[in-house]
Design a protein around this motif. Structure first.
Motif, PDB file in Angstrom:
ATOM      1  N   PRO A 190       0.840  -1.211   0.000  1.00 57.11           N
ATOM      2  CA  PRO A 190       0.000   0.000   0.000  1.00 57.11           C
ATOM      3  C   PRO A 190       0.873   1.258   0.000  1.00 57.11           C
ATOM      4  O   PRO A 190       2.047   1.199   0.319  1.00 57.11           O
ATOM      5  CB  PRO A 190      -0.769  -0.124   1.317  1.00 57.11           C
ATOM      6  N   ALA A 191       0.277   2.377  -0.397  1.00 55.87           N
ATOM      7  CA  ALA A 191       1.010   3.637  -0.416  1.00 55.87           C
ATOM      8  C   ALA A 191       1.441   4.019   0.995  1.00 55.87           C
ATOM      9  O   ALA A 191       2.570   4.444   1.211  1.00 55.87           O
ATOM     10  CB  ALA A 191       0.130   4.725  -1.023  1.00 55.87           C
ATOM     11  N   VAL A 192       0.544   3.852   1.922  1.00 52.91           N
ATOM     12  CA  VAL A 192       0.909   4.127   3.320  1.00 52.91           C
ATOM     13  C   VAL A 192       0.519   2.956   4.204  1.00 52.91           C
ATOM     14  O   VAL A 192      -0.527   2.351   3.998  1.00 52.91           O
ATOM     15  CB  VAL A 192       0.206   5.398   3.875  1.00 52.91           C
ATOM     16  N   ALA A 193       1.406   2.665   5.139  1.00 54.08           N
ATOM     17  CA  ALA A 193       1.108   1.641   6.141  1.00 54.08           C
ATOM     18  C   ALA A 193       1.923   2.001   7.360  1.00 54.08           C
ATOM     19  O   ALA A 193       3.115   2.260   7.263  1.00 54.08           O
ATOM     20  CB  ALA A 193       1.497   0.262   5.629  1.00 54.08           C
ATOM     21  N   ASP A 194       1.250   2.093   8.514  1.00 57.90           N
ATOM     22  CA  ASP A 194       2.001   2.534   9.685  1.00 57.90           C
ATOM     23  C   ASP A 194       2.277   1.414  10.680  1.00 57.90           C
ATOM     24  O   ASP A 194       2.755   1.656  11.772  1.00 57.90           O
ATOM     25  CB  ASP A 194       1.277   3.713  10.367  1.00 57.90           C
ATOM     26  N   SER A 195       1.960   0.193  10.271  1.00 56.02           N
ATOM     27  CA  SER A 195       2.221  -0.902  11.218  1.00 56.02           C
ATOM     28  C   SER A 195       2.298  -2.235  10.473  1.00 56.02           C
ATOM     29  O   SER A 195       1.865  -2.352   9.328  1.00 56.02           O
ATOM     30  CB  SER A 195       1.100  -0.988  12.260  1.00 56.02           C
ATOM     31  N   VAL A 196       2.839  -3.214  11.151  1.00 57.18           N
ATOM     32  CA  VAL A 196       2.891  -4.577  10.613  1.00 57.18           C
ATOM     33  C   VAL A 196       1.465  -5.055  10.344  1.00 57.18           C
ATOM     34  O   VAL A 196       1.181  -5.658   9.302  1.00 57.18           O
ATOM     35  CB  VAL A 196       3.640  -5.505  11.606  1.00 57.18           C
ATOM     36  N   GLU A 197       0.558  -4.759  11.262  1.00 55.31           N
ATOM     37  CA  GLU A 197      -0.838  -5.201  11.086  1.00 55.31           C
ATOM     38  C   GLU A 197      -1.448  -4.589   9.829  1.00 55.31           C
ATOM     39  O   GLU A 197      -2.201  -5.244   9.118  1.00 55.31           O
ATOM     40  CB  GLU A 197      -1.696  -4.863  12.318  1.00 55.31           C
ATOM     41  N   ALA A 198      -1.109  -3.331   9.566  1.00 56.41           N
ATOM     42  CA  ALA A 198      -1.650  -2.676   8.365  1.00 56.41           C
ATOM     43  C   ALA A 198      -1.103  -3.345   7.106  1.00 56.41           C
ATOM     44  O   ALA A 198      -1.825  -3.522   6.119  1.00 56.41           O
ATOM     45  CB  ALA A 198      -1.305  -1.187   8.381  1.00 56.41           C
ATOM     46  N   LEU A 199       0.178  -3.710   7.143  1.00 57.63           N
ATOM     47  CA  LEU A 199       0.763  -4.415   5.989  1.00 57.63           C
ATOM     48  C   LEU A 199       0.077  -5.768   5.784  1.00 57.63           C
ATOM     49  O   LEU A 199      -0.185  -6.183   4.655  1.00 57.63           O
ATOM     50  CB  LEU A 199       2.266  -4.626   6.196  1.00 57.63           C
ATOM     51  N   ILE A 200      -0.208  -6.446   6.873  1.00 56.55           N
ATOM     52  CA  ILE A 200      -0.886  -7.746   6.771  1.00 56.55           C
ATOM     53  C   ILE A 200      -2.291  -7.547   6.187  1.00 56.55           C
ATOM     54  O   ILE A 200      -2.713  -8.272   5.280  1.00 56.55           O
ATOM     55  CB  ILE A 200      -0.947  -8.450   8.142  1.00 56.55           C
ATOM     56  N   ALA A 201      -2.981  -6.536   6.692  1.00 61.04           N
ATOM     57  CA  ALA A 201      -4.350  -6.265   6.223  1.00 61.04           C
ATOM     58  C   ALA A 201      -4.352  -5.945   4.724  1.00 61.04           C
ATOM     59  O   ALA A 201      -5.280  -6.311   3.996  1.00 61.04           O
ATOM     60  CB  ALA A 201      -4.960  -5.121   7.027  1.00 61.04           C
ATOM     61  N   SER A 202      -3.278  -5.302   4.251  1.00 57.84           N
ATOM     62  CA  SER A 202      -3.220  -4.910   2.831  1.00 57.84           C
ATOM     63  C   SER A 202      -2.885  -6.091   1.914  1.00 57.84           C
ATOM     64  O   SER A 202      -3.037  -6.001   0.701  1.00 57.84           O
ATOM     65  CB  SER A 202      -2.153  -3.833   2.641  1.00 57.84           C
ATOM     66  N   GLY A 203      -2.369  -7.160   2.495  1.00 60.64           N
ATOM     67  CA  GLY A 203      -1.976  -8.323   1.680  1.00 60.64           C
ATOM     68  C   GLY A 203      -0.518  -8.271   1.242  1.00 60.64           C
ATOM     69  O   GLY A 203      -0.034  -9.175   0.563  1.00 60.64           O
ATOM     70  N   ALA A 204       0.202  -7.188   1.623  1.00 56.66           N
ATOM     71  CA  ALA A 204       1.603  -7.074   1.225  1.00 56.66           C
ATOM     72  C   ALA A 204       2.502  -7.958   2.092  1.00 56.66           C
ATOM     73  O   ALA A 204       3.586  -8.363   1.677  1.00 56.66           O
ATOM     74  CB  ALA A 204       2.059  -5.622   1.329  1.00 56.66           C
ATOM     75  N   LEU A 205       2.014  -8.219   3.288  1.00 57.93           N
ATOM     76  CA  LEU A 205       2.758  -9.082   4.208  1.00 57.93           C
ATOM     77  C   LEU A 205       1.848 -10.262   4.537  1.00 57.93           C
ATOM     78  O   LEU A 205       0.732 -10.075   5.011  1.00 57.93           O
ATOM     79  CB  LEU A 205       3.114  -8.293   5.476  1.00 57.93           C
TER      80      LEU A 205
END
Ligand code: OOG
Ligand code: NI
Length: 456
Positions: A366-381
């Motif tokens: 995602p363009a912005v992600a402020d946490s590991v959880e946000a990266l997971i939610a985006s599918g990038a992690l």
């Protein structure tokens, strides 16, 4: 200096050679392998999500190769030698299992690969037990057993030489590896020639069937090889149709959407012909059996403590009689109690109950992600469950007992003796939890780096 092949390649050669040998020795093993392959193919075809998940996590390749074996050793010297042999194949001792609490006079470790790449290539493991003669009450018999064991040599001379050469060279060439595997196979082959006469066998057997199995023969015959199935309940149901009689209940956690740890079931040991020293007639011994396993996610210390508590509660509330009576009540109780553990991979991770391995999907960043959880939610992690690569002491005791026919054995009073085991081994046995923790931490670091977010 010859061109050396990797320990992973030697392990694969060895695991295949063992499987071929065991197929010839125990025809029911071949029938079980075929059944497991069939059920695995059906399970994957019926569940495209599972297929995709296993493929993405790199787990599909190892599935058909995957199996574990078990051996029982008699002396500290044997354990130390076997450790050197397994090290040539990239297998290290992991974990300490005390079986004396279940009335079995052994303690054990599992030799297995430890790093992620080696596990993905071929996770072949050998559950390795060492006899504890100090637990035998009849001291005269224990001394006799020690004397018998002291004169046997479980490795061939070429096996020892090639092990020493591998240690000196830092590995083996392809042709040396082939010779090494052929020689090491000899150690684990079944031999119907007993080292003892029928009377000594009977005395050892009366003290404990396991003692007779370890002491009476020239070497540590492989006593089972266990393929990994994706649906153990289906295999268990179909076993009788193939002429295989499974034990009453599956060991370990209940059936779940997200499989936990390890579930195992076995079929009874075969009665085999034995020639005792000085005997004109053949006798019998029950040595080898079959087992299947379904592996699930590795639990953290917090998850494991919960597992141990729920299992102990179930066993106390719904005990199964040696003849199998009470099996259904046990399964019902187990399922009800395990409702206390969430049956959802993401919940298990977020609640710190299960270990995962992270991987990056940069296209999804995602363009912005402020946490590991946000990266997971985006599918990038992506957090894949880590497969449990080890064993469970209560389950192992159940497997031992069902094939030894000693369900009601009382516990030995002596305490676990990890220090004595490590001294015999000549090395420390690392705790398995540390390995899963490291894999989780390292994979997160690498994935965040790949996503350009080492700051998170
Ligand atoms: C080992 C029994 C334990 C397992 O998978 O837990 C075991 C033995 O019978 O020697 O193999
Ligand atoms: Ni086993």
């Amino acid at each position: 200096m010859p061109d050396l092949i990797s320990p992973d390649a030697i392990r694969t050669l060895f695991s295949r050679a063992m499987s071929d040998m065991y197929r010839r020795e125990v025809p029911q093993y071949g029938a079980l392998i075929d059944l497991v392959a069939e059920v695995n193919a059906e399970t994957l075809a019926a569940d495209p999500d599972l297929h995709a998940r296993l493929a993405a996590a790199g787990e599909l390749e190892r599935l058909d190769e995957e199996r574990h074996g078990a051996i029982r050793l008699g002396t500290a010297q044997e354990l130390a030698q076997i450790r050197r042999v397994f090290a040539v194949m990239g297998m290290e001792p992991v974990g300490y299992y005390d079986l004396s609490v279940a009335g079995i006079p052994v303690h054990s470790t599992a030799f297995r690969p430890t790093d992620g790449a080696a596990l993905a290539t071929n996770p072949f493991r050998v559950f390795t037990s060492l006899l504890r003669l100090e637990l035998v009450e009849d001291r005269a018999l224990a001394e006799r057993a020690a004397e018998i064991l002291s004169s046997r040599r479980i490795l061939t001379e070429p096996a020892l030489e090639l092990t020493t050469r591998a240690e000196a060279q830092g590995g083996l060439s392809a042709s040396e590896a082939r010779a090494f595997v052929a020689e090491v196979l000899e150690t684990f082959r079944w031999r119907g020639e007993a080292l003892v006469d029928a009377e000594t066998y009977a005395r050892l057997h009366d003290a404990h069937r396991l003692i007779a199995d370890v002491v009476s023969f020239p070497g540590p015959h492989i006593n089972h090889l266990t393929p990994r199935t994706l649906d153990i309940d289906a295999v268990q149901r179909r076993m009788p149709g193939r002429g295989i009689a499974p034990k009453a209940v599956i060991e370990g956690p209940p059936r779940r959407r997200v499989p936990l740890l390890l579930r195992q079931t076995s079929f009874k040991a075969l009665e085999e012909e034995v020639r005792f020293r000085g005997a004109s007639q053949a006798g019998t011994h029950t040595a080898r059996f079959g087992e299947i396993e379904q592996r699930g996610v590795a639990l953290t210390p917090k998850g494991r403590a919960l597992y141990d508590r729920l299992l102990a509660g179930t066993r106390a509330a719904a005990p199964i009689a040696p003849d199998g009576t009470g099996a259904q009540a046990y399964v019902d109780t187990l399922e009800a109690r395990f409702a206390a553990i969430p049956d959802d991979a993401d919940c298990l991770r977020r609640e710190g109950l299960a270990f995962v391995r992270y991987r990056a999907v940069p296209e999804a960043a995602p363009a912005v992600a402020d946490s590991v959880e946000a990266l997971i939610a985006s599918g990038a992690l992506v957090a894949d469950p880590q497969v449990y690569e080890d064993f469970l002491p209560v389950s192992a005791a159940g497997i031992f007992q069902s094939n030894l026919g000693t369900e009601s054995a009382a516990a030995y009073s002596a305490a676990a003796s990890r220090a004595a085991f490590e001294e015999a081994l000549g090395a420390e046995v690392p705790d398995e939890m540390a390995l899963y923790e490291r894999a989780e931490r390292d994979s997160l670091e690498a994935a965040l780096l790949a996503l350009g977010r080492p700051d998170l």
